[in-house]
Design a protein around this motif. Structure first.
Motif, mmCIF file in Angstrom:
data_model
loop_
_atom_site.group_PDB
_atom_site.id
_atom_site.type_symbol
_atom_site.label_atom_id
_atom_site.label_comp_id
_atom_site.label_asym_id
_atom_site.label_seq_id
_atom_site.Cartn_x
_atom_site.Cartn_y
_atom_site.Cartn_z
ATOM 1 N N ILE A 64 0.853 -1.189 0.000
ATOM 2 C CA ILE A 64 0.000 0.000 0.000
ATOM 3 C C ILE A 64 0.889 1.239 0.000
ATOM 4 N N ASP A 65 1.837 1.255 0.933
ATOM 5 C CA ASP A 65 2.832 2.311 0.986
ATOM 6 C C ASP A 65 4.039 1.768 1.752
ATOM 7 N N ALA A 66 5.029 2.615 1.962
ATOM 8 C CA ALA A 66 6.291 2.167 2.568
ATOM 9 C C ALA A 66 6.108 1.472 3.906
ATOM 10 N N ASN A 67 5.096 1.872 4.661
ATOM 11 C CA ASN A 67 4.882 1.306 5.991
ATOM 12 C C ASN A 67 3.754 0.284 6.056
ATOM 13 N N ARG A 68 3.012 0.143 4.976
ATOM 14 C CA ARG A 68 1.911 -0.823 4.950
ATOM 15 C C ARG A 68 2.133 -1.767 3.761
ATOM 16 N N LYS A 69 2.855 -2.848 4.069
ATOM 17 C CA LYS A 69 3.168 -3.860 3.071
ATOM 18 C C LYS A 69 3.354 -5.180 3.805
ATOM 19 N N ALA A 70 3.196 -6.249 3.086
ATOM 20 C CA ALA A 70 3.415 -7.570 3.671
ATOM 21 C C ALA A 70 4.901 -7.892 3.652
ATOM 22 N N PRO A 71 5.393 -8.660 4.616
ATOM 23 C CA PRO A 71 6.796 -9.090 4.582
ATOM 24 C C PRO A 71 7.150 -9.782 3.259
ATOM 25 N N ALA A 72 6.211 -10.505 2.660
ATOM 26 C CA ALA A 72 6.482 -11.215 1.409
ATOM 27 C C ALA A 72 6.709 -10.271 0.234
ATOM 28 N N TRP A 73 6.274 -9.020 0.348
ATOM 29 C CA TRP A 73 6.478 -8.063 -0.749
ATOM 30 C C TRP A 73 7.957 -7.699 -0.875
ATOM 31 N N THR A 74 8.675 -7.617 0.232
ATOM 32 C CA THR A 74 10.061 -7.150 0.193
ATOM 33 C C THR A 74 11.084 -8.141 0.747
ATOM 34 N N GLY A 75 10.661 -9.194 1.391
ATOM 35 C CA GLY A 75 11.593 -10.124 2.029
ATOM 36 C C GLY A 75 11.798 -11.388 1.213
ATOM 37 N N VAL A 76 13.037 -11.730 0.925
ATOM 38 C CA VAL A 76 13.349 -12.884 0.081
ATOM 39 C C VAL A 76 12.711 -14.174 0.596
ATOM 40 N N PRO A 77 12.943 -14.581 1.854
ATOM 41 C CA PRO A 77 12.351 -15.859 2.293
ATOM 42 C C PRO A 77 10.823 -15.810 2.372
ATOM 43 N N TYR A 78 10.259 -14.654 2.697
ATOM 44 C CA TYR A 78 8.808 -14.522 2.796
ATOM 45 C C TYR A 78 8.158 -14.583 1.404
ATOM 46 N N PHE A 79 8.829 -13.992 0.410
ATOM 47 C CA PHE A 79 8.372 -14.072 -0.982
ATOM 48 C C PHE A 79 8.301 -15.539 -1.401
ATOM 49 N N TYR A 80 9.360 -16.279 -1.121
ATOM 50 C CA TYR A 80 9.398 -17.704 -1.437
ATOM 51 C C TYR A 80 8.250 -18.449 -0.752
ATOM 52 N N ASN A 81 8.080 -18.213 0.542
ATOM 53 C CA ASN A 81 7.026 -18.899 1.292
ATOM 54 C C ASN A 81 5.639 -18.581 0.742
ATOM 55 N N PHE A 82 5.421 -17.323 0.357
ATOM 56 C CA PHE A 82 4.110 -16.951 -0.179
ATOM 57 C C PHE A 82 3.878 -17.616 -1.537
ATOM 58 N N ILE A 83 4.836 -17.531 -2.426
ATOM 59 C CA ILE A 83 4.668 -18.081 -3.776
ATOM 60 C C ILE A 83 4.445 -19.590 -3.739
ATOM 61 N N THR A 84 5.139 -20.291 -2.846
ATOM 62 C CA THR A 84 5.056 -21.759 -2.804
ATOM 63 C C THR A 84 4.026 -22.268 -1.784
ATOM 64 N N ARG A 85 3.168 -21.384 -1.262
ATOM 65 C CA ARG A 85 2.172 -21.790 -0.268
ATOM 66 C C ARG A 85 1.261 -22.869 -0.835
ATOM 67 N N LYS A 86 0.697 -23.665 0.037
ATOM 68 C CA LYS A 86 -0.195 -24.765 -0.373
ATOM 69 C C LYS A 86 -1.663 -24.321 -0.446
#
Length: 179
Positions: A64-86
């Motif tokens: 949404i903005d710099a302070n309102r974002k999900a960890p998966a938007w900017t964090g490498v391991p969180y991006f991986y976890n989100f993309i590969t979720r079941k």
């Protein structure tokens, strides 16, 4: 219940990657000086190709903005976890695969040293057969476009093949509530 998957527009993701590889889209905060901008850039490319965010607090994938974002938007391991979720929840999804299993518009994650993956470039071109020399990526931190994977000095690579996106949930709010 199986949700119908929306197609991933790889060409839109690639156009976005080439447009913003050496600059910053002013619609998004630049995290370069706060640990790096690579996964923020990867998420922007992926969003350009799917158009679906997941506003689930903590475990979603949204900006949404710099302070309102999900960890998966900017964090490498969180991006991986989100993309590969079941679970079938709104937003893009994919699988971990091999170099031979990816195509332009997919993502590579790099582990330079230690146990943590710390870089997420987008694949922009591949040779046939694919090799590290002819698999080219775009990235932020350090900015690159058409960069061969072979020019990175890494201990390990993992490859994420995007399969599509689950549609937004009609019952979900369009943006998460303010904290």
């Amino acid at each position: 219940m199986t949700l119908p998957a929306l197609p991933y527009d790889r060409e839109a993701a690639l156009r976005y990657a080439h447009r913003w590889a050496y600059s910053r889209n002013p619609a998004y905060y630049d995290y370069e000086n706060l640990g790096g901008d690579c996964t923020n850039f990867a998420s922007q490319c992926l969003y350009a190709g799917t158009g679906v965010m997941n506003f689930t607090p903590t475990f979603g994938w949204y900006y949404i903005d710099a302070n309102r974002k999900a960890p998966a938007w900017t964090g490498v391991p969180y991006f991986y976890n989100f993309i590969t979720r079941k679970e079938e929840s709104p937003g893009p999804f994919g699988v971990e695969t091999s170099l031979e299993g990816i195509e332009p518009g997919d993502f590579v994650q790099l582990r330079f040293r230690g146990t943590t993956f710390s870089h997420t470039p987008i694949v922009v071109e591949m040779g046939d057969p694919p090799t590290l020399e002819n698999t080219l990526v775009a990235a932020h931190s350090y900015d690159a476009d058409w960069r061969p994977l072979s020019t990175y000095f890494v201990e390990e690579l993992r490859y994420l093949h995007i399969l599509g996106a689950y549609p937004p949930d009609g019952a979900a709010p369009s943006v998460p509530p303010l904290p």
